[in-house]
Scaffold this motif. Structure first.
Motif, mmCIF file in Angstrom:
data_model
loop_
_atom_site.group_PDB
_atom_site.id
_atom_site.type_symbol
_atom_site.label_atom_id
_atom_site.label_comp_id
_atom_site.label_asym_id
_atom_site.label_seq_id
_atom_site.Cartn_x
_atom_site.Cartn_y
_atom_site.Cartn_z
ATOM 1 N N ILE A 20 0.933 -1.136 -0.009
ATOM 2 C CA ILE A 20 -0.351 -0.016 0.089
ATOM 3 C C ILE A 20 0.825 1.142 -0.082
ATOM 4 O O ILE A 20 0.463 2.226 -0.796
ATOM 5 N N ALA A 21 1.889 1.166 0.846
ATOM 6 C CA ALA A 21 2.781 2.454 0.769
ATOM 7 C C ALA A 21 3.627 2.666 -0.345
ATOM 8 O O ALA A 21 3.784 3.690 -0.918
ATOM 9 N N ALA A 22 3.733 1.726 -1.147
ATOM 10 C CA ALA A 22 4.703 1.622 -2.436
ATOM 11 C C ALA A 22 3.612 1.973 -3.549
ATOM 12 O O ALA A 22 4.288 2.514 -4.790
ATOM 13 N N GLN A 23 2.537 2.011 -3.419
ATOM 14 C CA GLN A 23 1.475 2.471 -4.498
ATOM 15 C C GLN A 23 1.667 3.862 -4.808
ATOM 16 O O GLN A 23 1.848 4.864 -3.906
ATOM 17 N N ASP A 24 1.299 4.573 -5.879
ATOM 18 C CA ASP A 24 1.167 5.650 -6.490
ATOM 19 C C ASP A 24 0.014 6.370 -5.787
ATOM 20 O O ASP A 24 -1.097 6.024 -5.782
ATOM 21 N N SER A 25 0.166 7.414 -4.971
ATOM 22 C CA SER A 25 -0.895 8.008 -4.501
ATOM 23 C C SER A 25 -1.900 8.588 -4.976
ATOM 24 O O SER A 25 -3.030 8.478 -4.668
ATOM 25 N N SER A 26 -1.587 8.848 -6.431
ATOM 26 C CA SER A 26 -2.835 9.308 -7.409
ATOM 27 C C SER A 26 -3.437 8.322 -7.739
ATOM 28 O O SER A 26 -4.822 8.502 -8.302
ATOM 29 N N THR A 27 -3.346 7.042 -7.905
ATOM 30 C CA THR A 27 -4.025 5.817 -8.176
ATOM 31 C C THR A 27 -4.738 5.291 -6.914
ATOM 32 O O THR A 27 -5.556 4.600 -7.253
ATOM 33 N N SER A 28 -4.187 5.392 -5.853
ATOM 34 C CA SER A 28 -4.817 4.574 -4.514
ATOM 35 C C SER A 28 -5.733 5.669 -3.929
ATOM 36 O O SER A 28 -6.721 5.280 -3.101
ATOM 37 N N SER A 29 -5.708 6.966 -4.370
ATOM 38 C CA SER A 29 -6.520 7.942 -3.491
ATOM 39 C C SER A 29 -7.851 8.128 -4.305
ATOM 40 O O SER A 29 -7.723 8.661 -5.420
ATOM 41 N N LYS A 30 -8.980 7.790 -3.952
ATOM 42 C CA LYS A 30 -10.349 7.769 -4.754
ATOM 43 C C LYS A 30 -10.933 9.113 -4.513
ATOM 44 O O LYS A 30 -11.655 9.580 -5.246
ATOM 45 N N HIS A 31 -10.740 9.795 -3.345
ATOM 46 C CA HIS A 31 -11.351 11.089 -2.790
ATOM 47 C C HIS A 31 -10.534 12.163 -3.022
ATOM 48 O O HIS A 31 -9.187 12.073 -2.587
#
Length: 185
Positions: A20-31
């Motif tokens: 989860i920490a390694a994911q790009d924040s632009s794709t993991s954040s939906k809101h």
């Protein structure tokens, strides 16, 4: 056996948190929440909420402030003067969809939506109280640029906004700009 399950659970938890920490924040954040100066609300600005429907699409809604005023008002009613108070409030509510082109920090933004322009007025006199309300839903389209860094983003957009009636000196389709900043969560 219990120690084995605890170790397995701990390894699974660490692996998941690392993923989860390694994911790009632009794709993991939906809101996301943003404030747009000028923009679709025309005058001051709007507070917007967006939900990412897919990797390139988001659906948003916003509430904009146009103006308000209060004070004393005079009129002549059946030949006698009356002094009263007034309150005027204007705001806008927006529903829009965004389409993003680009995968990196720099993206092209294509947007379209509806803006409900709402004006409410109250005039209170000793003899009566007058209330009036006007709702006008108008379309808007825009083209903009978005810069994203981690969970924060900045946008600059150019709009074509169908103005509410009467337009007065404004053209019926008004070219306008908006600048916004926000964050994803």
């Amino acid at each position: 056996m219990s120690h084995y399950f605890k170790s397995l659970f701990l390894v699974g938890l660490l692996t998941t948190s690392h993923f989860i920490a390694a994911q790009d924040s632009s794709t993991s954040s939906k809101h996301s929440i943003s404030f747009e100066a000028l923009g679709r609300s025309i005058v001051w600005g709007a507070l917007n909420y967006e939900y990412q429907l897919a990797s390139r699409f988001s659906l948003g809604l916003g509430f904009g402030y146009s103006n308000s005023g209060a004070g004393q008002i005079n009129r002549i009613d059946d030949g006698s003067p009356e002094i009263g108070r007034y309150l005027d409030i204007s705001s806008s509510q927006m529903l829009f969809v965004n389409y993003f082109i680009g995968q990196n920090k720099h993206q092209l933004l294509i947007t379209s939506g509806l803006t409900n322009f709402w004006a409410w007025s109250r005039q209170k006199f000793p003899s009566e109280t007058l209330n009036s309300s006007d709702l006008q839903i108008r379309w808007n389209v825009g083209l903009g640029y978005q810069y994203t860094k981690n969970k924060f983003f900045f946008r600059a957009s150019a709009y074509a906004i169908r103005m509410p009636e009467p337009t007065g000196w404004f053209p019926p389709i008004f070219p306008w700009i908006g600048v916004s900043g926000g964050f994803r969560f």
